[in-house]
Write an enzyme that holds these catalytic residues in place. Structure first.
Site, mmCIF file in Angstrom:
data_model
loop_
_atom_site.group_PDB
_atom_site.id
_atom_site.type_symbol
_atom_site.label_atom_id
_atom_site.label_comp_id
_atom_site.label_asym_id
_atom_site.label_seq_id
_atom_site.Cartn_x
_atom_site.Cartn_y
_atom_site.Cartn_z
ATOM 1 N N LYS A 175 132.979 58.699 59.013
ATOM 2 C CA LYS A 175 132.789 57.568 59.931
ATOM 3 C C LYS A 175 132.773 56.296 59.103
ATOM 4 C CE LYS A 175 129.830 55.062 61.728
ATOM 5 N NZ LYS A 175 130.566 53.783 61.677
ATOM 6 N N GLU A 251 123.109 56.772 49.011
ATOM 7 C CA GLU A 251 123.233 55.610 48.117
ATOM 8 C C GLU A 251 122.909 54.392 48.980
ATOM 9 O OE1 GLU A 251 126.836 57.759 45.599
ATOM 10 O OE2 GLU A 251 127.154 55.756 46.397
ATOM 11 N N CYS A 285 126.256 46.601 46.420
ATOM 12 C CA CYS A 285 124.865 47.081 46.344
ATOM 13 C C CYS A 285 124.278 46.851 44.962
ATOM 14 C CB CYS A 285 124.819 48.561 46.690
ATOM 15 S SG CYS A 285 125.838 49.549 45.575
ATOM 16 N N GLU A 387 116.624 42.798 50.355
ATOM 17 C CA GLU A 387 118.043 42.727 49.990
ATOM 18 C C GLU A 387 118.741 41.719 50.908
ATOM 19 O OE1 GLU A 387 120.707 45.909 51.208
ATOM 20 O OE2 GLU A 387 121.505 45.969 49.173
HETATM 21 P P1 NAD Z 1 124.558 50.016 57.433
HETATM 22 O O1 NAD Z 1 123.471 50.904 56.967
HETATM 23 O O2 NAD Z 1 124.281 49.088 58.541
HETATM 24 O O3 NAD Z 1 125.812 50.871 57.917
HETATM 25 C C1 NAD Z 1 126.431 51.810 57.072
HETATM 26 C C2 NAD Z 1 127.166 52.830 57.922
HETATM 27 O O4 NAD Z 1 126.219 53.575 58.670
HETATM 28 C C3 NAD Z 1 128.132 52.218 58.933
HETATM 29 O O5 NAD Z 1 129.260 53.049 59.021
HETATM 30 C C4 NAD Z 1 127.323 52.259 60.219
HETATM 31 O O6 NAD Z 1 128.095 52.284 61.375
HETATM 32 C C5 NAD Z 1 126.564 53.558 60.051
HETATM 33 N N1 NAD Z 1 125.315 53.667 60.798
HETATM 34 C C6 NAD Z 1 124.464 52.663 61.130
HETATM 35 N N2 NAD Z 1 123.397 53.169 61.790
HETATM 36 C C7 NAD Z 1 123.572 54.519 61.855
HETATM 37 C C8 NAD Z 1 122.815 55.589 62.395
HETATM 38 N N3 NAD Z 1 121.649 55.380 62.997
HETATM 39 N N4 NAD Z 1 123.287 56.841 62.293
HETATM 40 C C9 NAD Z 1 124.462 57.074 61.664
HETATM 41 N N5 NAD Z 1 125.234 56.098 61.141
HETATM 42 C C10 NAD Z 1 124.793 54.829 61.226
HETATM 43 O O7 NAD Z 1 125.085 49.259 56.151
HETATM 44 P P2 NAD Z 1 126.195 48.135 56.079
HETATM 45 O O8 NAD Z 1 125.649 46.886 56.657
HETATM 46 O O9 NAD Z 1 127.480 48.673 56.598
HETATM 47 O O10 NAD Z 1 126.360 47.973 54.482
HETATM 48 C C11 NAD Z 1 125.515 47.180 53.716
HETATM 49 C C12 NAD Z 1 124.413 48.019 53.132
HETATM 50 O O11 NAD Z 1 124.946 49.119 52.411
HETATM 51 C C13 NAD Z 1 123.574 47.266 52.128
HETATM 52 O O12 NAD Z 1 122.218 47.593 52.309
HETATM 53 C C14 NAD Z 1 124.048 47.790 50.788
HETATM 54 O O13 NAD Z 1 123.132 47.704 49.736
HETATM 55 C C15 NAD Z 1 124.325 49.207 51.132
HETATM 56 N N6 NAD Z 1 125.231 49.796 50.147
HETATM 57 C C16 NAD Z 1 124.718 50.636 49.206
HETATM 58 C C17 NAD Z 1 125.549 51.172 48.224
HETATM 59 C C18 NAD Z 1 125.047 52.102 47.142
HETATM 60 O O14 NAD Z 1 125.869 52.735 46.492
HETATM 61 N N7 NAD Z 1 123.758 52.215 46.921
HETATM 62 C C19 NAD Z 1 126.894 50.860 48.239
HETATM 63 C C20 NAD Z 1 127.379 49.974 49.203
HETATM 64 C C21 NAD Z 1 126.537 49.451 50.153
HETATM 65 O O1 6OD Z 2 131.187 52.617 41.643
HETATM 66 C C1 6OD Z 2 130.787 53.466 42.449
HETATM 67 O O2 6OD Z 2 131.077 54.665 42.348
HETATM 68 C C2 6OD Z 2 129.960 53.051 43.573
HETATM 69 N N1 6OD Z 2 129.471 54.048 44.348
HETATM 70 C C3 6OD Z 2 129.721 51.741 43.781
HETATM 71 C C4 6OD Z 2 128.893 51.245 44.806
HETATM 72 C C5 6OD Z 2 128.873 49.932 45.047
HETATM 73 C C6 6OD Z 2 128.079 49.391 46.104
HETATM 74 O O3 6OD Z 2 128.351 48.455 46.795
#
Ligand code: NAD
Ligand code: 6OD
Length: 483
Positions: A175, A251, A285, A387
């Site tokens: 998804k 993550e 992130c 964040e």
């Molecule tokens: P989000 O959590 O709002 O959404 C992520 C995904 O989850 C989307 O596809 C969304 O539709 C889905 N989703 C939302 N609620 C859900 C639920 N209740 N059940 C199942 N799926 C659901 O995040 P975002 O706004 O798309 O992305 C930004 C966030 O992602 C930031 O907090 C960022 O730090 C984090 N992020 C973390 C990493 C990492 O590797 N740690 C990498 C990239 C982004």
């Molecule tokens: O480099 C990667 O493998 C990874 N998972 C990066 C995540 C970045 C977050 O926004």
């Protein structure tokens, strides 16, 4: 129309659609077909059937060959992926080329290598009563894996999970984020053309609660969830799968510190910090949002970083001069702007930017934002606790190494940190004292795909990368043979 991909075919839209809006100018980029619960269940059932069928009988060499073909096909359609990723996110084409799509290709090749080289230990067991046995473990796929990813690095993060999942013999239902549906669909074509059987890779589009995300994690047919996104969503997913005790790999968000010592090579530190604060408009992130600088160089670092921020060029993705795209959406910009305004109310000094830029022509309809750097805030302020996920950071001075470590670790998050120093011992020492999953010394976001990636605290559960991915995407089954 951007469609769902289920059981090897694009599903005919039969229900609700939403409009994907371009963050560059606010125009409608595409209609996207939202999967209802029935279609999500069909995708899960197709994945199960693939596992029970030919896909479930493939060997490691067959799967690694398929991954390599997928990498080759992705390269053949490179510019198509670049254009789609850039159109969904607004990021500069060159960045989509250099980071997003290039990493997607690397993900397929790297996990083909990892799986080809993987092994598990075996033990010759000798008991005091003289019995002997051979213990060995066989890796079985986890099963049907739900893959849920965000919008910031859509294809990079999707392939980071899909490549190892398929390499290990799983079937996936992915998804993508509602903001970035395009490249997951292009990938369906690539995997199909690489020879992946129907049902092994399915795409369902939608939102989170009350939509495809929720339906997927609530499905009784999934065997595990791998998720990248915000900590709050991670918590909801954990609750959704808890009754069926499914494994999760998360993550999540970050509130990442950078610690700059007075002995740092400042030219290189300023380069690295510029990237770590402003890359992808701060929507990574791993981006630095808390910047601790030793007092003797505090003013110099603040001035030089502000100068670099002033040099960022906001503009069209296809303009080679553009360094910085818009935020993903108006909604996200509203959120980031609330932190900007609150910083002023708290009495912070804004060194640079901090508002909405005036963009020419049709760009005025996009979700553009100026970068922002603040001084005068403390670790107690919301800008250093939550964040933000925008192109901004707060700078705070420190005196001693212990103080820097304490400030950096004073957070509920624990994803990444960077340490800038020319004292090698100090670099190792401080990096190891950081309460994070990943610490960089004198660099940022330099990745070896075999190394563990993940966070502690609110930043996640588990590690992926190299063998760590295999640990999540397989179930080792021990076999004990009495000799
Ligand atoms: P989000 O959590 O709002 O959404 C992520 C995904 O989850 C989307 O596809 C969304 O539709 C889905 N989703 C939302 N609620 C859900 C639920 N209740 N059940 C199942 N799926 C659901 O995040 P975002 O706004 O798309 O992305 C930004 C966030 O992602 C930031 O907090 C960022 O730090 C984090 N992020 C973390 C990493 C990492 O590797 N740690 C990498 C990239 C982004
Ligand atoms: O480099 C990667 O493998 C990874 N998972 C990066 C995540 C970045 C977050 O926004």
């Amino acid at each position: 129309m951007i469609r769902n991909f289920v059981d090897g075919e694009f599903a005919e839209p039969d229900g609700r659609c939403w409009q994907k809006i371009s963050p560059v100018d606010g125009s409608v980029r595409a209609d996207v077909h939202e999967a209802d619960r029935d279609l999500v269940e069909r995708a899960v059932a197709a994945a199960r059937a693939a596992l029970d069928g030919a896909w479930g009988r493939t060997t490691v060499p067959q799967r690694t060959a398929l991954l390599r073909r997928a990498a080759d096909l992705l390269e053949e359609r490179y510019e198509e992926f670049v254009a789609a990723e850039s159109a969904d996110t607004g990021k500069p084409l060159q960045q989509a080329r250099d980071l997003d799509v290039s990493r997607a290709v690397a993900n397929f090749r790297s996990f083909a290598d990892t799986v080809a080289a993987a092994g598990l230990p075996s033990y010759l067991t000798e008991l005091p009563d003289g019995r002997r046995a051979l213990n060995y473990a066989a890796r079985k796929p986890l099963g049907v894996v739900a893959v849920i990813v965000p919008w910031n690095l859509p294809l990079l993060l999707l392939t980071w999970k899909v490549a190892p999942a398929l390499a290990c013999g799983n079937a996936v239902v992915v998804k993508p984020s509602e903001e970035t549906p395009s490249t997951a669909v292009l990938l369906a074509e690539v995997l199909r053309d690489a020879g992946l059987p129907a049902g092994a890779y399915n795409v369902v589009h939608g939102f989170g609660p009350g939509s495809a995300g929720q339906f997927l994690v609530e499905s009784r047919g999934i065997d595990g969830v791998t998720f990248t996104g915000s900590s709050a969503t991670g918590a909801s997913i954990m609750a959704a799968v808890a009754p069926r005790v499914r494994p999760v790999s998360f993550e999540l968000g970050g509130k990442n510190p950078a610690v700059v010592f007075a002995d740092a090579d400042l030219d290189s530190a300023i380069d690295g910090l510029t990237r770590s604060v402003f890359a992808n408009t701060g929507q990574v992130c791993l981006c630095t949002e808390r910047l601790y600088v030793q007092r003797p160089v505090f003013d110099e670092v603040a001035e030089r970083l502000a100068e670099r921020a002033r040099g960022l060029r906001l503009g069209r993705p296809d303009d080679p001069e553009t360094t910085t795209g818009p935020l993903i959406s108006q909604e996200h910009r509203d959120k980031v702007l609330r932190y900007y305004r609150l910083a002023e109310e708290l009495g912070a000094k804004t060194l640079v930017g901090g508002g909405v830029p005036s963009m020419p022509g049709d760009l005025a309809g996009g979700s553009w934002i100026e970068p922002a750097l603040w001084t005068g805030l403390t670790n107690a302020d919301v800008q250093l606790r939550e964040e933000i996920f925008g192109p901004c950071a707060a700078l705070i001075p420190f005196d001693t190494e212990d103080e820097a470590v304490a400030l950096a670790n004073d957070t509920e998050y624990g994803l990444a940190a960077s340490v800038w120093t020319t004292d090698l011992s100090r670099g190792h020492r401080v990096a190891q004292r950081m309460r994070v999953g990943m610490a960089w010394v004198n660099t940022w976001f330099l990745r070896d795909l075999r190394s563990p990636f993940g966070g502690v605290g609110l930043s996640g559960i588990g590690r992926e990368g190299g063998d760590h991915s295999l640990d999540f995407y397989t179930q080792p089954t021990n076999v004990c043979v009495q000799l």
